[in-house]
Design a protein around this motif. Structure first.
Motif, PDB file in Angstrom:
ATOM      1  N   SER A  72       1.030  -0.996   0.174  1.00 11.07           N
ATOM      2  CA  SER A  72       0.064  -0.339   0.030  1.00 11.07           C
ATOM      3  C   SER A  72       0.613   1.183  -0.079  1.00 11.07           C
ATOM      4  N   ILE A  73       0.380   2.217  -0.634  1.00 14.36           N
ATOM      5  CA  ILE A  73       1.146   3.448  -0.407  1.00 14.36           C
ATOM      6  C   ILE A  73       0.071   4.786   0.046  1.00 14.36           C
ATOM      7  N   ARG A  74       0.435   5.670   0.165  1.00 16.27           N
ATOM      8  CA  ARG A  74       0.014   7.292  -0.084  1.00 16.27           C
ATOM      9  C   ARG A  74      -0.554   7.847  -1.235  1.00 16.27           C
ATOM     10  N   VAL A  75      -1.436   8.642  -1.205  1.00 14.93           N
ATOM     11  CA  VAL A  75      -1.439   9.069  -2.708  1.00 14.93           C
ATOM     12  C   VAL A  75      -2.102  10.700  -2.543  1.00 14.93           C
ATOM     13  N   HIS A  76      -2.025  11.782  -3.329  1.00 22.43           N
ATOM     14  CA  HIS A  76      -2.534  12.904  -3.246  1.00 22.43           C
ATOM     15  C   HIS A  76      -3.720  12.112  -4.852  1.00 22.43           C
ATOM     16  N   THR A  77      -5.096  11.820  -4.844  1.00 18.34           N
ATOM     17  CA  THR A  77      -5.801  11.096  -5.641  1.00 18.34           C
ATOM     18  C   THR A  77      -7.214  11.521  -5.577  1.00 18.34           C
ATOM     19  N   THR A  78      -7.503  12.399  -7.253  1.00 19.06           N
ATOM     20  CA  THR A  78      -8.790  12.496  -7.481  1.00 19.06           C
ATOM     21  C   THR A  78     -10.026  11.767  -7.741  1.00 19.06           C
ATOM     22  N   ALA A  79      -9.059  10.451  -8.020  1.00 14.44           N
ATOM     23  CA  ALA A  79      -9.978   8.942  -8.078  1.00 14.44           C
ATOM     24  C   ALA A  79     -10.648   8.743  -7.024  1.00 14.44           C
ATOM     25  N   PRO A  80     -11.939   8.499  -7.239  1.00 14.78           N
ATOM     26  CA  PRO A  80     -13.607   7.820  -6.480  1.00 14.78           C
ATOM     27  C   PRO A  80     -12.971   6.438  -5.924  1.00 14.78           C
ATOM     28  N   ALA A  81     -12.529   6.334  -4.254  1.00 14.88           N
ATOM     29  CA  ALA A  81     -12.368   4.931  -3.830  1.00 14.88           C
ATOM     30  C   ALA A  81     -12.812   4.052  -4.146  1.00 14.88           C
ATOM     31  N   PRO A  82     -11.713   2.939  -4.402  1.00 16.55           N
ATOM     32  CA  PRO A  82     -12.154   1.881  -5.189  1.00 16.55           C
ATOM     33  C   PRO A  82     -13.203   1.040  -4.577  1.00 16.55           C
ATOM     34  N   LEU A  83     -14.043   0.282  -5.198  1.00 18.61           N
ATOM     35  CA  LEU A  83     -14.953  -0.887  -4.712  1.00 18.61           C
ATOM     36  C   LEU A  83     -13.942  -2.634  -4.194  1.00 18.61           C
ATOM     37  N   LEU A  84     -13.931  -1.763  -2.699  1.00 16.88           N
ATOM     38  CA  LEU A  84     -13.509  -3.890  -2.227  1.00 16.88           C
ATOM     39  C   LEU A  84     -13.523  -4.665  -2.955  1.00 16.88           C
ATOM     40  N   SER A  85     -12.898  -5.860  -3.459  1.00 15.93           N
ATOM     41  CA  SER A  85     -12.830  -7.510  -3.489  1.00 15.93           C
ATOM     42  C   SER A  85     -13.915  -8.238  -2.232  1.00 15.93           C
ATOM     43  N   TYR A  86     -14.054  -8.970  -3.341  1.00 14.87           N
ATOM     44  CA  TYR A  86     -14.657  -9.874  -1.686  1.00 14.87           C
ATOM     45  C   TYR A  86     -13.416 -10.107  -0.672  1.00 14.87           C
ATOM     46  N   GLU A  87     -11.776 -10.343  -1.256  1.00 12.97           N
ATOM     47  CA  GLU A  87     -10.596 -10.646  -0.683  1.00 12.97           C
ATOM     48  C   GLU A  87     -10.759  -9.767   0.537  1.00 12.97           C
ATOM     49  N   ASP A  88     -10.551  -8.233  -0.385  1.00 14.97           N
ATOM     50  CA  ASP A  88     -10.370  -7.438   0.858  1.00 14.97           C
ATOM     51  C   ASP A  88     -11.246  -6.904   1.861  1.00 14.97           C
ATOM     52  N   LEU A  89     -12.832  -7.082   0.874  1.00 12.97           N
ATOM     53  CA  LEU A  89     -13.479  -7.730   2.363  1.00 12.97           C
ATOM     54  C   LEU A  89     -13.461  -8.356   3.920  1.00 12.97           C
ATOM     55  N   GLN A  90     -12.863  -9.898   3.507  1.00 15.04           N
ATOM     56  CA  GLN A  90     -12.854 -10.351   4.579  1.00 15.04           C
ATOM     57  C   GLN A  90     -11.816 -10.403   5.109  1.00 15.04           C
ATOM     58  N   ALA A  91     -10.884  -9.236   4.950  1.00 22.53           N
ATOM     59  CA  ALA A  91      -9.559  -8.951   5.373  1.00 22.53           C
ATOM     60  C   ALA A  91     -10.036  -7.731   6.257  1.00 22.53           C
ATOM     61  N   LEU A  92     -11.306  -7.131   6.750  1.00 20.72           N
ATOM     62  CA  LEU A  92     -11.589  -5.465   6.700  1.00 20.72           C
ATOM     63  C   LEU A  92     -12.038  -6.392   8.485  1.00 20.72           C
ATOM     64  N   PRO A  93     -11.501  -5.020   9.705  1.00 19.10           N
ATOM     65  CA  PRO A  93     -11.490  -5.506  10.827  1.00 19.10           C
ATOM     66  C   PRO A  93     -13.053  -4.869  11.409  1.00 19.10           C
ATOM     67  N   VAL A  94     -13.762  -5.723  11.688  1.00 18.73           N
ATOM     68  CA  VAL A  94     -14.909  -4.922  12.147  1.00 18.73           C
ATOM     69  C   VAL A  94     -15.177  -5.847  13.435  1.00 18.73           C
ATOM     70  N   GLU A  95     -16.458  -4.838  14.162  1.00 19.15           N
ATOM     71  CA  GLU A  95     -16.638  -5.313  15.660  1.00 19.15           C
ATOM     72  C   GLU A  95     -17.259  -6.433  15.557  1.00 19.15           C
ATOM     73  N   PRO A  96     -17.640  -7.105  15.961  1.00 18.84           N
ATOM     74  CA  PRO A  96     -18.562  -8.594  15.822  1.00 18.84           C
ATOM     75  C   PRO A  96     -19.889  -7.972  15.983  1.00 18.84           C
ATOM     76  N   GLU A  97     -21.049  -8.217  15.615  1.00 13.42           N
ATOM     77  CA  GLU A  97     -21.913  -8.028  15.701  1.00 13.42           C
ATOM     78  C   GLU A  97     -22.893  -6.755  15.206  1.00 13.42           C
ATOM     79  N   SER A  98     -21.569  -6.231  14.748  1.00 10.20           N
ATOM     80  CA  SER A  98     -21.480  -4.788  14.200  1.00 10.20           C
ATOM     81  C   SER A  98     -22.783  -4.932  13.093  1.00 10.20           C
ATOM     82  N   PRO A  99     -23.245  -3.823  11.823  1.00 11.53           N
ATOM     83  CA  PRO A  99     -23.860  -3.552  11.159  1.00 11.53           C
ATOM     84  C   PRO A  99     -23.013  -4.355   9.720  1.00 11.53           C
ATOM     85  N   GLU A 100     -21.329  -4.103  10.149  1.00 13.19           N
ATOM     86  CA  GLU A 100     -20.731  -4.134   9.284  1.00 13.19           C
ATOM     87  C   GLU A 100     -19.984  -5.732   9.077  1.00 13.19           C
TER      88      GLU A 100
END
Length: 302
Positions: A72-100
């Motif tokens: 990963s790298i930090r950038v100045h960008t005007t591009a919209p936030a990219p949609l996460l892939s299924y693999e990206d989604l599975q790696a997200l830290p979320v609170e148990p029983e939260s909407p996320e």
């Protein structure tokens, strides 16, 4: 355009992206915290075995920068936030029983279904239950799970989130909650839980009694009764779409019709459409909207 007018510029954000998500026009954040020259071109460099290994970016200054694929790298960008892939989604830290967490759990059953993954990717970074757009997205996903995927169990997990919210005086936000309550009332009745169906119906009707001025309350009640007795079920629009074989338009109008029917049922029916007739029509609309429908007389006459 007048000489004094300037075209609106896209909003520039600092965002952390994966190497593969760097876009032309981005500027890297240097070690000194300042932006680099713009990225002019990009190419993927493979390793000795042909696997993508490096992203090589050529900057407007002529310099080249390489970033390891997957890093990963930090950038100045005007591009919209990219949609996460299924693999990206599975790696997200979320609170148990939260909407996320609920969203990610539902997505596990649909790893290749864009209609589920796209809204999940938009919301999984953080659900704001005070944001009307987030509430609408949650309801739309629940609706799609019921109509398109026949997944009532998954839909209930989202409806449980929405139907727990109380009316706070904001009718814009309440619209999605009200729709969720109406859908929940129908699903509960259809599943044999009549007490729950009545409870959800009462919650839908609670908005009917928020007006404190007696005269205004009377006028509002009269208007609401007319809407219940003479609802717009978009018959003309559906007929036109069917006749024109415009599947997208037909789906749009049938979806609006279904929402109206669910709202009417949550109110217990009206003087012109009783609860039994409304349930029959709702089942028809569900069948008509579901992918792979077989057609039949309803498709021609409804």
């Amino acid at each position: 355009m007048n000489s004094s007018e300037q075209p609106a510029s896209a909003e520039v954000r600092i965002r952390t992206v994966r190497a593969e998500q760097v876009s032309v026009g981005d500027r890297f954040i240097t070690r000194h915290g300042t932006p680099s020259a713009e990225v002019r071109s990009l190419r993927i460099l493979p390793d000795s075995f042909g696997t993508p290994a490096l992203v090589e970016a050529t900057l407007a200054s002529g310099h080249k920068a390489t970033i390891a694929c997957g890093s990963s790298i930090r950038v100045h960008t005007t591009a919209p936030a990219p949609l996460l892939s299924y693999e990206d989604l599975q790696a997200l830290p979320v609170e148990p029983e939260s909407p996320e967490a609920v969203l990610l759990s539902i997505a596990e059953g649909y790893p290749e279904e864009p209609a589920v993954l796209e809204p999940t990717a938009r919301l999984a970074r953080g659900v704001n239950l005070k944001a009307g757009a987030h509430l609408e997205a949650l309801y739309d996903l629940a609706h799609r799970l019921v109509v398109d995927l026949d997944d009532r169990a998954g839909a209930w997990r989202l409806l449980d989130i929405l139907t727990a919210l109380e009316f706070d005086g904001n009718f814009g936000r309440w619209k999605s909650v009200e729709s969720a309550l109406a859908l929940a009332a129908f699903l509960a009745y259809d599943g044999g839980d009549y007490d729950a169906a009545d409870r959800y119906g009462q919650l839908v009707r609670q908005r009917d009694h928020v007006e404190s001025d007696p005269l205004q309350a009377k006028l509002t009640a009269e208007l609401r009764q007319r809407e219940l007795d003479q609802p717009n079920l978009f018959d003309r629009e559906v007929h036109r779409a069917v006749a024109g074989r415009d599947a997208d338009a037909e789906r749009q109008w049938r979806t609006q019709r279904l929402g109206t029917l669910l709202y009417l049922l949550a109110h217990g029916g009206s003087n012109t459409l009783d609860a039994a007739e409304l349930r029959r029509r709702i089942h028809h609309e569900l069948n008509a909207l579901r992918p792979g429908r077989s057609g039949g007389p309803w498709q021609q006459s409804s």
